[in-house]
Design a protein around this motif. Sequence first.
Motif, short mmCIF file in Angstrom:
data_model
loop_
_atom_site.label_atom_id
_atom_site.label_comp_id
_atom_site.label_asym_id
_atom_site.label_seq_id
_atom_site.Cartn_x
_atom_site.Cartn_y
_atom_site.Cartn_z
N PHE A 115 0.84 -1.20 0.00
CA PHE A 115 0.00 0.00 0.00
C PHE A 115 0.88 1.25 0.00
O PHE A 115 1.74 1.42 0.87
CB PHE A 115 -0.93 0.01 1.21
N TRP A 140 -3.92 3.78 5.65
CA TRP A 140 -4.38 2.51 5.09
C TRP A 140 -4.85 1.53 6.16
O TRP A 140 -5.07 0.35 5.86
CB TRP A 140 -3.25 1.84 4.30
N GLN A 177 -7.62 -0.93 5.36
CA GLN A 177 -7.26 -1.94 4.37
C GLN A 177 -6.21 -2.91 4.92
O GLN A 177 -6.31 -4.11 4.73
CB GLN A 177 -6.72 -1.26 3.10
N ALA A 210 3.10 -1.80 4.16
CA ALA A 210 2.73 -0.40 3.99
C ALA A 210 3.85 0.46 4.56
O ALA A 210 4.20 0.32 5.73
CB ALA A 210 1.40 -0.10 4.67
#
Length: 276
Positions: A27, A38, A41, A54
Motif C-alpha cells: 500500500f 491505510w 485496508q 505499507a
Amino acid sequence: MPVFTTRDSTEIYYKDWGNRNGPVVTFSHGWPLSSDNWDAQAFFFASQGYRVIAHDRRGHGRSAQPWEGNDMDTYADDLFELFEHLDLKDATMVGHSTGGGEVARFVGRHGTDRVKKAVLIGAVPPIMVQSESNPEGTPLSVFDSFRASILNDRSQFFLDVPSGPFFGFNRPNAKVSQGQIYSWWQQGMTVSVKGAYDCVKAFSETDFTEDLKKMNIPVLVLHGDDDQVVPIKASAEKSIKLLPQGTLKIYPGGPHALPNILPDEVNKDILEFIKA
C-alpha cells in the motif's frame, strides 16, 4: 520499529503485517499522509491471510526527512529497494492519490518482475497540472497556493483540506467525522515542511503517461465521480485509455478519500480483483 536504509542512507519505516508466507499486498499512501491512512485496508487484508506491506514515504510519517530526493523517481526507487530488502514477489500494489503515481512510476522504472497486479485509487496519473495538451487539468496556480499555504500556516491548511474536499465533507448532507479530520491533520503534521513542499510538484507535475503504457499487468482503477482533489475526467478516464489491461470502476458520488469513506466497498473490490 521496522525500518530499512536506502542506498542514499535514508531510513524508511514500514509495516509488515499478517501472514509472512501469504500473498503480498503493498500500500502506497497519498500526500501528506503516512501508512496509517491505510489502516482499514491493512487490517482487513492481514486478517484475510495476506502479507501486508505499507511504508511511510521519505519525508513522511516515521521515515527520515532528507532534504533531497522528494521526487517521484526517488519515491519509486525507495519502494523498489524495500521490495528487494524483503524479497517481495508476485505482489499486488495498491496506491491512493500520490501513491497511485508512485505505483505507476515503480512499474515504469523497475518493471513487473515482482508485481502481478496493481490497483490505482483516486490516483494522480496521467498528469494533474493543466497545460495546452492537458486542458482538463488543474491550474498551476492551485498548486502554487498549496505551497504558499504550507509555508505560511501548514497547521491550518492541514485542517482545511480534510474538513472540505479530501473527504467530501463540504458537500450538502455529508456525514462529517471530526476523527477523520484530526487523523488527517495528525498524519500531515508528521511530514517535513520540505517534503510536503516538494511533493506538491512531484504529484502534480510528473507525467505518468509512459509509465501507464508499461503497466502490462491487470490494473484496477477505482475513482469517485465527485473527487474534488483529483477530478476523474483529468485522471481515471484518461488513465484507463493508456493501460494495456485496465478496468475502471466508478463510485457514484464518491469523494477522493475512497479508502476512508467507503472502506468496506473498496476492500471488497480489491479482494475480488486479487482473487480473479
